[in-house]
Design a protein around this motif. Structure first.
Motif, PDB file in Angstrom:
ATOM      1  N   MET A   1      12.398   0.279 -10.029  1.00  0.00           N
ATOM      2  CA  MET A   1      11.026  -0.164  -9.789  1.00  0.00           C
ATOM      3  C   MET A   1      10.932  -1.659  -9.529  1.00  0.00           C
ATOM      4  O   MET A   1       9.877  -2.172  -9.151  1.00  0.00           O
TER       5      MET A   1
ATOM      6  N   TRP B   1      13.866   0.401 -14.638  1.00  0.00           N
ATOM      7  CA  TRP B   1      13.943   1.536 -13.735  1.00  0.00           C
ATOM      8  C   TRP B   1      13.006   2.617 -14.272  1.00  0.00           C
ATOM      9  O   TRP B   1      12.443   2.473 -15.361  1.00  0.00           O
ATOM     10  N   HIS B   2      12.849   3.718 -13.493  1.00  0.00           N
ATOM     11  CA  HIS B   2      11.895   4.749 -13.920  1.00  0.00           C
ATOM     12  C   HIS B   2      12.289   6.101 -13.340  1.00  0.00           C
ATOM     13  O   HIS B   2      12.757   6.188 -12.200  1.00  0.00           O
TER      14      HIS B   2
ATOM     15  N   PRO C   1       8.352  -5.421 -12.145  1.00  0.00           N
ATOM     16  CA  PRO C   1       8.463  -4.518 -13.294  1.00  0.00           C
ATOM     17  C   PRO C   1       9.721  -4.788 -14.103  1.00  0.00           C
ATOM     18  O   PRO C   1      10.682  -5.409 -13.616  1.00  0.00           O
TER      19      PRO C   1
ATOM     20  N   ARG D   1      13.129   2.155  -3.294  1.00  0.00           N
ATOM     21  CA  ARG D   1      13.442   2.151  -4.723  1.00  0.00           C
ATOM     22  C   ARG D   1      14.534   3.155  -5.073  1.00  0.00           C
ATOM     23  O   ARG D   1      15.213   3.014  -6.102  1.00  0.00           O
TER      24      ARG D   1
END
Length: 283
Positions: free
Chosen positions: A146, A160-161, A157, A190
């Motif tokens: 992210m 990570w996600h 941010p 991303r």
């Protein structure tokens, strides 16, 4: 979200519309996603949260705490000295391998997952590829950095996600936790990231003590990024006064790999197809 949905499905028959219909596929309607999505179940637990929704979409109900236990979410160690804090940040949360193992264990072996790398860049139309698998019944989870494609003017941010993808439409990817829509270009960017993580300047400096020794970070990946040199430079910048340019982040290795994990019932034809599918070709 509603305004974006209207924009994606808005009227007007444009040239190529028939072709674009092949790029639309939904696991859930938008209303179903609102009602069925699982909110983040704990700190750094986006992966376990995605697994809960994957199993739900495949007809397997699992308690969030059981999913988290099976995924074995790793936590940050905010009170640790700088070297240990940085190590904890590089592993916090979960990798795609933990999601696959967690879904398998939480479902009693009923669900299988297959990860597709998207870094280095692959020869694939992301939305069209996702639509094809979703129409077959596969449930995608995106593992994204992210810190890439951050909106201009907004803070980068911090992590990570993992997000479940509940549908796609031409140029758009719809995800849960949070309920969101990303452009195909933004999501693809991303999903195509080196395995690195940016650590904010203030998170480094507030843990930097005179006796801090970073030589324990001796793994070749850490050495290659010269973590000691980055931190030393950051400390020197503090000594040069407030008006001099300063580094915003230290870059460390990350345990995560960017890409998409597709899940299906293990004993189904789709499950077998997933496990036998080749990697996406490199550009």
């Amino acid at each position: 979200m509603e305004a974006v949905c209207e924009q994606v499905h808005g009227g007007g028959e444009e040239e190529g519309e028939e072709e674009e219909e092949g790029e639309e596929a939904m696991l859930w309607s938008f209303q179903e996603a609102v009602e069925r999505q699982t909110q983040q179940i704990g700190a750094s637990a986006c992966g376990a949260t995605a697994v809960v929704d994957v199993l739900k979409a495949l007809g397997v109900d699992v308690a969030p705490e059981d999913a988290d236990r099976c995924v074995q979410t790793r936590l940050r160690r905010p009170e640790a000295p700088l070297p240990d804090y940085l190590l904890s940040r590089s592993h916090a949360g979960a990798t795609h391998a933990q999601l696959i193992r967690g879904a398998r264990e939480a479902s009693g072996g009923k669900v299988a997952g297959r990860f597709f790398h998207l870094h280095p860049r692959r020869r694939v139309g992301l939305v069209r590829w996702l639509a094809r698998w979703i129409r077959k019944g596969a449930v995608p989870v995106a593992t994204m950095n992210m810190q890439l494609a951050a909106p201009e003017g907004e803070e980068v941010p911090d992590a990570w996600h993992h997000q479940l993808v509940f549908g796609v439409a031409p140029g758009a990817v719809f995800m849960t936790n949070p309920l969101d829509v990303g452009s195909e270009e933004e999501v693809h960017q991303r999903l195509c990231s080196e395995s690195v993580l940016l650590i904010r300047r203030e998170d480094v400096l507030q843990r930097l003590t005179p006796d801090c020794c970073l030589s324990s970070l001796s793994d070749p990946l850490w050495k290659a990024l010269d973590i000691e040199g980055q931190v030393r430079q950051m400390a020197l910048e503090e000594e040069r006064g407030p008006d001099r340019p300063k580094s915003a982040h230290v870059t460390i290795p990350a345990a995560y790999r960017s890409g998409v994990t597709l899940f299906a019932l293990r004993e189904s034809g789709l499950g077998r197809e997933l496990l036998e599918a080749p990697e996406l070709p490199l550009l």
